[in-house]
Write a protein that holds these residues in place. Sequence first.
Motif, PDB file in Angstrom:
ATOM      1  N   ASP A 164     -20.050  40.923 -16.351  1.00 25.44           N
ATOM      2  CA  ASP A 164     -18.930  40.439 -15.548  1.00 25.44           C
ATOM      3  C   ASP A 164     -19.397  39.913 -14.191  1.00 25.44           C
ATOM      4  O   ASP A 164     -20.276  40.504 -13.557  1.00 25.44           O
ATOM      5  N   HIS A 165     -18.773  38.827 -13.761  1.00 25.95           N
ATOM      6  CA  HIS A 165     -18.950  38.273 -12.430  1.00 25.95           C
ATOM      7  C   HIS A 165     -17.572  38.282 -11.782  1.00 25.95           C
ATOM      8  O   HIS A 165     -16.607  37.809 -12.387  1.00 25.95           O
ATOM      9  N   CYS A 166     -17.461  38.807 -10.580  1.00 26.75           N
ATOM     10  CA  CYS A 166     -16.183  38.847  -9.872  1.00 26.75           C
ATOM     11  C   CYS A 166     -16.227  37.843  -8.729  1.00 26.75           C
ATOM     12  O   CYS A 166     -17.165  37.849  -7.926  1.00 26.75           O
ATOM     13  N   ARG A 224     -10.394  36.226 -16.670  1.00 28.41           N
ATOM     14  CA  ARG A 224      -9.098  36.889 -16.461  1.00 28.41           C
ATOM     15  C   ARG A 224      -8.944  37.228 -14.995  1.00 28.41           C
ATOM     16  O   ARG A 224      -9.925  37.262 -14.236  1.00 28.41           O
ATOM     17  N   LEU A 225      -7.706  37.483 -14.589  1.00 27.73           N
ATOM     18  CA  LEU A 225      -7.459  37.986 -13.243  1.00 27.73           C
ATOM     19  C   LEU A 225      -7.944  39.424 -13.179  1.00 27.73           C
ATOM     20  O   LEU A 225      -7.781  40.186 -14.145  1.00 27.73           O
ATOM     21  N   ALA A 226      -8.556  39.809 -12.071  1.00 29.22           N
ATOM     22  CA  ALA A 226      -8.983  41.195 -11.888  1.00 29.22           C
ATOM     23  C   ALA A 226      -7.753  42.090 -11.986  1.00 29.22           C
ATOM     24  O   ALA A 226      -6.691  41.766 -11.462  1.00 29.22           O
ATOM     25  N   ARG A 277      -8.542  37.469  -7.286  1.00 29.39           N
ATOM     26  CA  ARG A 277      -9.846  37.922  -7.782  1.00 29.39           C
ATOM     27  C   ARG A 277      -9.901  37.598  -9.266  1.00 29.39           C
ATOM     28  O   ARG A 277      -9.001  37.952 -10.022  1.00 29.39           O
ATOM     29  N   ILE A 278     -10.964  36.935  -9.641  1.00 28.14           N
ATOM     30  CA  ILE A 278     -11.151  36.481 -11.008  1.00 28.14           C
ATOM     31  C   ILE A 278     -12.395  37.153 -11.581  1.00 28.14           C
ATOM     32  O   ILE A 278     -13.438  37.209 -10.919  1.00 28.14           O
ATOM     33  N   ILE A 279     -12.292  37.643 -12.808  1.00 25.25           N
ATOM     34  CA  ILE A 279     -13.436  38.208 -13.521  1.00 25.25           C
ATOM     35  C   ILE A 279     -13.873  37.177 -14.562  1.00 25.25           C
ATOM     36  O   ILE A 279     -13.061  36.732 -15.381  1.00 25.25           O
TER      37      ILE A 279
END
Length: 80
Positions: free
Chosen positions: A64-66, A15-17, A53-55
């Motif tokens: 979670d990885h950002c 998902r988008l941050a 920024r993508i989670i």
Amino acid sequence: MSPKQTASQQRYFVRLAGAGHERGQTVIAESVEEAAVAFLELGPDGQDQDEVRIIVRPCDEGRDHCLTIDLMSGEARACD
């Protein structure tokens, strides 16, 4: 493992941050980075900036990885 998933691939929830979980997608990819790119190719809202920024969360791991992705160059880096 789903029929479209190979042994080297896994499922990720992406998902988008800042977006809620209801706006995320499950994708099948070989890495966190590949999952982020696959998600962006689906065309989520909020891509009107130079960077996003993508989670990314591996479905079997739960961590979670950002990633910050430069939409012009395609370069990805860990979020600051």
